[in-house]
Design a protein around this motif. Structure first.
Motif, short mmCIF file in Angstrom:
data_model
loop_
_atom_site.label_atom_id
_atom_site.label_comp_id
_atom_site.label_asym_id
_atom_site.label_seq_id
_atom_site.Cartn_x
_atom_site.Cartn_y
_atom_site.Cartn_z
N GLU A 137 0.81 -1.21 0.00
CA GLU A 137 0.00 0.00 0.00
C GLU A 137 0.84 1.27 0.00
O GLU A 137 2.01 1.26 0.40
CB GLU A 137 -0.94 0.01 1.22
CG GLU A 137 -1.95 -1.12 1.21
CD GLU A 137 -2.70 -1.25 2.52
OE1 GLU A 137 -3.91 -1.51 2.48
OE2 GLU A 137 -2.07 -1.09 3.58
N LYS A 138 0.21 2.34 -0.45
CA LYS A 138 0.78 3.68 -0.41
C LYS A 138 -0.17 4.57 0.38
O LYS A 138 -1.37 4.61 0.10
CB LYS A 138 0.97 4.21 -1.83
CG LYS A 138 1.46 5.63 -1.91
CD LYS A 138 1.93 5.99 -3.32
CE LYS A 138 0.82 6.06 -4.31
NZ LYS A 138 1.29 6.57 -5.63
N LYS A 154 -7.57 -0.03 -9.28
CA LYS A 154 -6.88 -0.18 -8.00
C LYS A 154 -7.87 0.03 -6.84
O LYS A 154 -8.80 0.83 -6.93
CB LYS A 154 -5.75 0.83 -7.88
CG LYS A 154 -4.59 0.59 -8.82
CD LYS A 154 -3.76 -0.61 -8.40
CE LYS A 154 -2.50 -0.72 -9.23
NZ LYS A 154 -1.65 -1.87 -8.82
N ILE A 156 -8.78 1.48 -3.18
CA ILE A 156 -8.36 2.62 -2.39
C ILE A 156 -9.35 2.86 -1.25
O ILE A 156 -10.54 2.58 -1.37
CB ILE A 156 -8.26 3.90 -3.27
CG1 ILE A 156 -7.59 5.04 -2.51
CG2 ILE A 156 -9.63 4.31 -3.83
CD1 ILE A 156 -7.19 6.20 -3.39
N SER A 191 -12.19 0.42 1.05
CA SER A 191 -12.20 -0.55 -0.05
C SER A 191 -13.07 -0.12 -1.23
O SER A 191 -13.90 -0.87 -1.72
CB SER A 191 -12.66 -1.93 0.45
OG SER A 191 -11.75 -2.42 1.41
N VAL A 211 -5.35 5.59 1.18
CA VAL A 211 -4.53 4.38 1.23
C VAL A 211 -4.78 3.61 -0.06
O VAL A 211 -5.85 3.04 -0.26
CB VAL A 211 -4.88 3.49 2.46
CG1 VAL A 211 -3.95 2.29 2.50
CG2 VAL A 211 -4.77 4.30 3.75
N SER A 213 -3.95 0.67 -2.80
CA SER A 213 -3.36 -0.66 -2.94
C SER A 213 -2.35 -0.67 -4.09
O SER A 213 -2.59 -0.11 -5.15
CB SER A 213 -4.47 -1.69 -3.20
OG SER A 213 -3.92 -2.95 -3.52
#
Length: 215
Positions: A137-138, A154, A156, A191, A211, A213
């Motif tokens: 994760e970022k 993606k 998030i 999510s 956040v 993924s």
């Protein structure tokens, strides 16, 4: 010198948990000339065959062999007393932020002591160009009129770090929102999925973290 760094990214290794996958580091394209380490993060850098530009800390987490190797490679070493007002990580982040890098990627900011992890996450609101990375994760600050490009499909999540985030609008997501009030602790924005090449987040008040993924 400041002008030459304006669009350059810095990397900071802290002393938390590090991804074990070598491809993770290869994909980052880390330039040792822009790598800074806090205390034990320097040991991880050496294990990965990086020679950092500078290492800061009280060196309670770095063995003497690693310290000798850094010195032999002319790494700039800044030593602090253990009895200080800020963590090694924040002292280093504050310094690197003053160098006008475009983005500062932090690896090893999570894991270990939960108080250190939570403190590191909250630094995002003090140093807005921080991006925390781990293998999956970022984590980054989301500001009003925020755009996410080229991350279609993606996963998030958005997490409220204030009492509430007002008038939250999400466009380009599987679960869009329009002028929604997100309260601290709400799971409404966990999510989600990015469905467009360009997705946008807007709100009028509050503190919000994203956040994303990486898998």
């Amino acid at each position: 010198m400041i002008q030459s760094l304006m669009m350059t990214n810095a990397f900071i290794f802290l002393n938390g948990q590090f991804p074990s996958c070598k491809n993770f580091y290869d994909n980052l394209n880390i330039d040792s000339n822009h790598l800074f380490c806090a205390d034990g993060g320097a040991k991880k850098a050496l294990e990965l065959n990086y020679i950092p530009k500078e290492v800061w800390g009280d060196f309670d987490s770095l063995d003497s062999n690693s310290l000798d190797m850094l010195k032999s490679n002319n790494v700039i070493i800044k030593t602090f007393n253990r009895d200080k007002d800020f963590t090694d990580g924040e002292l280093l982040i504050s310094y690197v932020s003053s160098l006008n890098y475009d983005k500062i990627y932090v690896v090893g900011g999570f894991g270990g002591r939960i108080d250190h992890t939570l403190t590191n996450i909250n630094l995002i609101f003090k140093y807005s160009n921080l991006i925390f990375l781990d293998q999956l994760e970022k984590l980054f600050l989301v500001t009003p009129n925020f755009i996410i490009n080229k991350n279609k499909n993606k996963r998030i999540s958005f997490i409220c770090f204030s009492d509430m985030v007002k008038n939250l609008t999400l466009d380009g997501f599987l679960y869009p929102l329009k002028n929604h009030t997100l309260h601290r602790g709400d799971s409404t924005c966990l999510s989600n999925i990015i469905t467009e090449d360009t997705a946008s987040i807007n709100f009028t008040e509050g503190k919000l973290i994203g956040v994303l993924s990486l898998d």
